[in-house]
Design a protein around this motif. Sequence first.
Motif: not given
Length: 153
Positions: A54-63, A142-153
């Motif tokens: 849940m904490t990871g999901g919250i962190l990832y959802s921060i713009p 996960g390692c391959a996609s982690s350098p890209f924050p959600p707004s980059v997609w």
Amino acid sequence: MKWDWIGENAGTIENLLGQHLYLAFLPVAIGLAIALPVGMLAVRHPRLYPPVLMTGGILYSIPSLALFIVPPSILGTRILDPINIIVALTFYAMALLIRSVVDGLRSVPDHVTQAASAIGYRRYRQLLQVELPITLPVMHPGCASSPFPPSVW
């Protein structure tokens, strides 16, 4: 296209490429260094997995814009300061990699870990020589996609 421009600006291109690689790979390495022990803890203590996830999901959802603007006030840096960028991208990498680490460690069959224990592997050696090699194919996306924050997609 003027190909001679590349030769004339080779030093600048090399410098900017070095900065890019530094800012892309360092957060993933730091995120993985944090995600591995947290993920191992969540696998060994299943009650910790839901709050960790849940904490990871919250962190990832921060713009990403907020994650690049808020930390400078805490860290005392500028918005585009390399430290600020590394901190922000490390949060995103860590959020993705924790789930990948847990899924990877859960994908290791019990009979494999039992066999490693039976032949005398201690926990640390078992992790490094048995579990992590089996886990890598699950962790790699996960390692391959982690350098890209959600707004980059």
